[in-house]
Design an enzyme around this catalytic site. Structure first.
Site, short mmCIF file in Angstrom:
data_model
loop_
_atom_site.label_atom_id
_atom_site.label_comp_id
_atom_site.label_asym_id
_atom_site.label_seq_id
_atom_site.Cartn_x
_atom_site.Cartn_y
_atom_site.Cartn_z
N HIS A 46 0.88 -1.17 0.00
CA HIS A 46 0.00 0.00 0.00
C HIS A 46 0.92 1.22 0.00
CE1 HIS A 46 -3.51 -2.32 2.08
NE2 HIS A 46 -3.68 -2.30 0.77
N THR B 293 5.65 2.20 3.44
CA THR B 293 4.51 1.32 3.68
C THR B 293 4.84 0.38 4.82
OG1 THR B 293 2.94 -0.22 2.71
CG2 THR B 293 5.24 -0.50 2.08
N ILE B 294 3.80 -0.10 5.48
CA ILE B 294 4.00 -1.16 6.47
C ILE B 294 3.16 -2.37 6.10
CG2 ILE B 294 4.77 0.15 8.47
CD1 ILE B 294 1.87 0.52 9.25
N HIS B 295 2.58 -2.34 4.89
CA HIS B 295 1.75 -3.46 4.42
C HIS B 295 2.38 -4.08 3.18
CE1 HIS B 295 -1.99 -1.22 6.24
NE2 HIS B 295 -1.19 -1.71 7.15
N ALA B 296 2.72 -5.36 3.24
CA ALA B 296 3.28 -6.06 2.09
C ALA B 296 2.52 -7.37 1.91
CB ALA B 296 4.76 -6.34 2.32
#
Lengths: 484, 120, 353
Positions: free
Chosen positions: A265, A418-421
């Site tokens: 994200h 981002t911290i969402h992968a």
């Protein structure tokens, strides 16, 4: 094979089922399998630390619980800074504890585009409900932090939909909050049910020999050195996260549709200054998110302690000291998008994989739109000065200044994070574009499963951990029932 | 006299924090040194394929002033160092900007972390 | 904690710093209110090498002299015996040895003997003199060391002082005696030895070596400032177990040091100066450093080469912690300190015409 016999034969060198990774996917899987009487060994690369061992969002926490101390980057134009947990419990130990179900329209798309079956909103509902019970997903009993309320009021002012996102927290009678995580919930349950946990052990490569998996690991020793370890398993569940899972599989020669479709994200931030106080030392996690433009664009408030404010001001160095002197009036906000695609490539010699990510002109346009919406919302909330993480852009002080935001952000000037992968090994029945079937079984490798954010087909537009746990639960139960 | 990675990191930290952050003028030696040590620690935890190139790039920057001044960057005065840092930050060559950004980001993050934790 | 009525044992009492501390104990420290008046009913015992004497003004009748050598444990036991609750101020140390191994014999093993003897005799606290050398040279010219700076010992002297600090930490951790480490850089002031006088002569004759630009900085400690720091380390409760840098308020550049002395010599002491410097390229310091390192590797020590090798280095520390925790307040700075040094020399016919 009876579970008991299995545990004797594998005792020290493995288990009937080995789970690699103890984040939400691995922890839920290990817990359910162990509670069903299976012989489970859970291998975690990071250290075994309790939730309270580090202060949330501190440098100490980054050093001890994040991969590479929190400094990881997906190379591209622009490069994207990302962060992953690397400790017992994985990302659940270090995040904000905000919880979302997978949006139904996203599930619909996964069905039509990836051929994902048995994963409708109704199919998943019992799994969401169970996880929500286990983690005590709930709304704040008291008022949200002021910076969070500001965003909400800006959205209300504009007539945009904004919600309070529930979190995995427990509250005692006095309203005292205790954050939940894997080490607070599923992992103790797994241990209770007989699961063995081996921390500080990194799987380097897996080999399939004579119907079994051999997992070659390197293990941290007490004196700071490394030693080799090997585990054997009949069933192997890989849950190392969207970057490490494909890296491990590709290193092990398993490559079909693996590691080529990494998604994030991509997120841009804005530091907003308000005439009134909106921030204080130890201000809790902001909980409001603007959903008006979901799933394409999500707006929210980020951790805003002085060091995080300083980092978000990096593109406006001349104003840094001034903003930090006034930090109680300032907070960090973000606009999150869906675009871009990346890859994970293991490198020869090196242990860490190369992560690359590319954004198209259209993706940079989405980021510009997200930034504009965020600024509109913050101005409506009463902010008097906005600093986007774009070099040479801003500060923005009024509606007229919004015209300064170009239709697409310049890659060379924009700082993204981002911290969402996720999505690096997508699931579904469309063999041409997926790495696993609809239940996380890796194609053509019997006994090998994936149970983390890698299998989410595309960006969900919300924090993915709710989705990860629900699919992990669904797939673990399917495994136990001999389906999937 | 010879370029040095850790000396360069200390010198960059002192200069960046002095120029960028408030409160770094007086009585802050311990915090400045902690920030520099923190940055060295962050470097040591970087993904392995980035660690060596960044180290070499830093030593290269440190040595880049040898020809013109006869001294590596870390032996120049703060004012002379800062002039070069400003130039490198604004460079058209993005890898150079990225190296400076790495140090700048960690320096301000580390500094306000120290000040905040100390004050808390 | 007051010094009144205490028993104090001083090693290295006949040395430059030892005399400074003795003078502070016997006559007071006019620059610091807490020590302006000398402590009452003080019992002082001083360790002096067999061939050393205390100067007359440091009252032989007020000080009990014990002759001995740190290297002999029995001498240390004799020095400390019968003074339960006492205070050890361990200043003796070797800076410029004949052979390298003497550094370790005196600075490490000698220190261990005397601290062990003090602990066994039931002493309350030991203040131990260390140096800047365990942390080496600053990484860049405007850097300052603090008490958390890592060890990077400069040559064998630095290594011996690092080992000394390890001994001190070990004894403190064992809970046998409270310890405080005081680290002082280059000190200056009255009662200086001949090598300092030679430095003034070089300045007068235009032969003061300046390596490179001369803008490298050195922390210096005026002897009374240092004595103040040592007495504070001895008396402030929270100092126990800690290390403190003690020096003048700020470091000085080599140019500032030489210019200040030259100016004083000329304007206040009527000594005409040559107004020149022995300007050497920066690299001279590096070459001298290599030569020093090579000689030390063979077990030899050549003072001039060693000193030259440090001339282009920045060796500067911050006294923030001592200010904050001890109430350290260094009143005398370079110009006044050098003025007092030169005046003392003049009064003792030591200032060359």
């Amino acid at each position: 094979m009876a579970p008991e016999a299995a545990s004797t034969s594998y005792r020290n060198g493995g288990a009937e089922t080995v789970v690699l990774g103890s984040g939400p996917g691995g922890a839920v899987t290990a817990c359910l399998l162990a509670e069903a009487g299976r012989d489970v060994l859970l291998v975690e690369e990071g250290p075994s630390l309790a939730l309270g061992d580090t202060e949330s969002f501190s440098r100490d926490e980054m050093r001890r619980k994040y991969r590479n101390g929190g400094v990881t980057v997906a190379l591209g134009n622009p490069s994207i800074a990302y962060a992953e947990g690397r400790c017992l419990g994985g990302g659940s130990e270090v995040n904000s504890g905000l919880y979302h179900r997978t949006p139904p329209e996203v599930l619909d798309r996964w069905q039509t585009e990836f051929g994902l079956r048995d994963a409708t909103e109704a199919d998943l509902a019992p799994h969401f409900e169970a996880c929500e019970r286990d983690l005590n997903v709930s709304l704040l009993p008291a008022e949200a932090p002021p910076a969070s309320l500001r965003l909400h009021s800006g959205a209300e002012h504009l007539g945009w939909r904004s919600i309070e996102v529930p979190r995995w927290y427990r509250y005692d009678a006095g309203g005292q909050a205790r954050r939940q995580s894997m080490t607070e919930t599923y992992l103790p349950r797994a241990v209770q049910a007989g699961c063995r946990i081996v921390p500080q052990t990194r799987a380097r490569v897996i080999r399939r020999e004579a119907g079994q998996f051999k997992i070659h690991c390197s293990q941290d020793t007490a004196d700071g050195g490394q030693r080799q370890a090997e585990f054997v398993a009949k069933t192997l569940v890989v849950a190392c996260g969207a970057v490490q899972t494909p890296a491990l599989l590709r290193r092990s020669g398993i490559r079909d549709n693996i590691g080529r479709t990494l998604h994030f994200h991509p997120t841009i931030k804005v530091v907003a200054r308000f005439p009134e106080v909106v921030n204080h030392a130890g201000m809790g996690v902001p909980v409001h998110q603007v959903k008006e433009f979901s799933p394409r664009i999500g707006l929210g408030c980020a951790i805003s302690q002085p060091p995080h404010l300083a980092l978000a001001m990096l593109d406006h160095p001349e104003a840094l000291a001034e903003v930090l002197a006034d930090w109680q009036h300032c907070a960090v906000y973000y606009a999150m998008t869906l675009g871009g695609a990346g890859s994970v490539t293991p490198l020869p010699v090196f242990a860490d994989p190369l992560v690359r990510f590319g954004l198209s002109a259209g993706d940079m346009g989405d980021l510009a739109t997200g930034l504009r919406r965020l600024c509109e919302c913050l101005l409506a909330a009463g902010a008097d000065l906005l600093f986007p993480t774009v070099r040479g852009l801003g500060p923005i002080a009024c509606e007229a200044d919004l015209a300064k935001i170009p239709p697409a952000l310049s890659p060379g000037a924009t700082s993204l994070m981002t911290i969402h992968a996720f999505s690096s090994c997508p699931m579904g029945e469309d063999a041409a574009r997926t790495a696993t079937d609809s239940f996380g079984r890796v194609r053509d490798v019997p006994g090998l499963r994936i149970a983390d954010a890698s299998i989410l087909c595309s960006p969900p537009g919300v924090n993915p951990q709710g989705s990860v746990m629900a699919f992990a639960r669904r797939n673990a139960l399917a495994l136990l029932e001999g389906r999937g | 006299m010879t370029p040095s990675f850790s000396a360069a990191v200390f010198a960059l930290t002192y200069s960046i924090v002095r120029e960028r952050c408030a409160g770094a003028e007086e009585g802050s030696t311990r915090l400045l040194n902690r920030v520099a040590t923190y940055i060295l620690g962050c470097h040591s935890r970087l993904p392995d394929f980035m660690r060596v190139p960044l180290r070499l790039a830093t030593i290269g920057l440190d040595g880049s002033t040898l020809l013109t001044t006869g001294r590596p960057l870390h032996l120049l005065s703060h004012e002379e160092r800062w002039r070069r840092i400003e130039r490198w930050r604004a460079s058209r060559f993005s890898p150079l900007r990225n190296v400076l950004r790495f140090y700048e980001g960690l320096a301000v993050f580390g500094w306000y972390g120290e000040v905040h934790e100390d004050g808390a | 904690m007051s010094l009144d009525g205490r028993s104090v044992v001083i090693t290295g009492a006949a040395g430059w710093l030892g005399q400074g501390v003795l003078a502070a104990l016997l006559h007071g420290l006019p620059d610091h209110p807490a020590f302006a008046q000398p402590p009452q009913r003080l019992e002082i015992r001083a360790l002096v090498l067999p061939d050393q004497e205390l100067p007359g003004d440091l009252g032989a009748e007020d000080v009990e002299i014990v002759r001995g050598d740190l290297r002999r444990p029995a001498d240390c036991v004799r020095l400390c015996e019968g003074l339960e609750g006492g205070l050890l101020i361990h200043l003796a140390g070797l800076i410029h040895p004949g052979r390298i191994r003497e550094l370790y014999e005196v600075n490490v093993e000698g220190a261990r003997h005397v601290i062990e003897a003090a602990a066994s005799a039931g002493f309350e606290r030991a203040v131990v003199m260390s140096s800047n050398s365990p942390v080496g040279c600053n990484p860049h010219p405007d850097h300052l060391f603090d008490e958390e700076s890592p060890y990077r010992p400069y040559m064998h002297y630095g290594r011996s002082k690092q080992q000394l600090e390890a001994v001190v930490a070990e004894v403190h951790a064992a809970g046998r005696i409270e310890t405080v480490v005081v680290r002082a850089p280059w000190f200056y002031g009255p009662r200086q030895p001949a090598r300092q006088t030679a430095f003034f002569t070089m300045i007068r004759d235009g032969k003061a070596p300046i390596l490179g630009s001369g803008e490298n900085r050195r922390s210096m400690s005026y002897i009374d400032n240092l004595a103040q720091g040592i007495l504070l380390a001895a008396t402030v409760s929270r100092a126990a177990g800690n290390t403190y840098w003690i020096a003048d308020e700020r470091p000085y550049s080599m140019n500032e040091i030489v210019d200040t002395v030259e100016h004083l010599l000329e304007t206040e002491f009527g000594r005409g100066c040559a107004h020149r410097r022995l300007r050497l390229p920066y690299v001279t310091g590096e070459v001298a450093g290599l030569a020093d390192w090579a000689l030390q590797g063979l077990g030899f020590y050549q003072q001039k080469i060693h000193v030259l090798s440090e001339m282009n280095k920045t060796i500067a520390c911050s006294v923030e912690r001592a200010r904050r925790e001890l109430g350290y307040d260094p009143k005398v700075a370079l110009e006044e300190g050098m003025r007092r040094s030169l005046r003392w020399l003049e009064d003792h016919d030591g200032l060359p015409r």
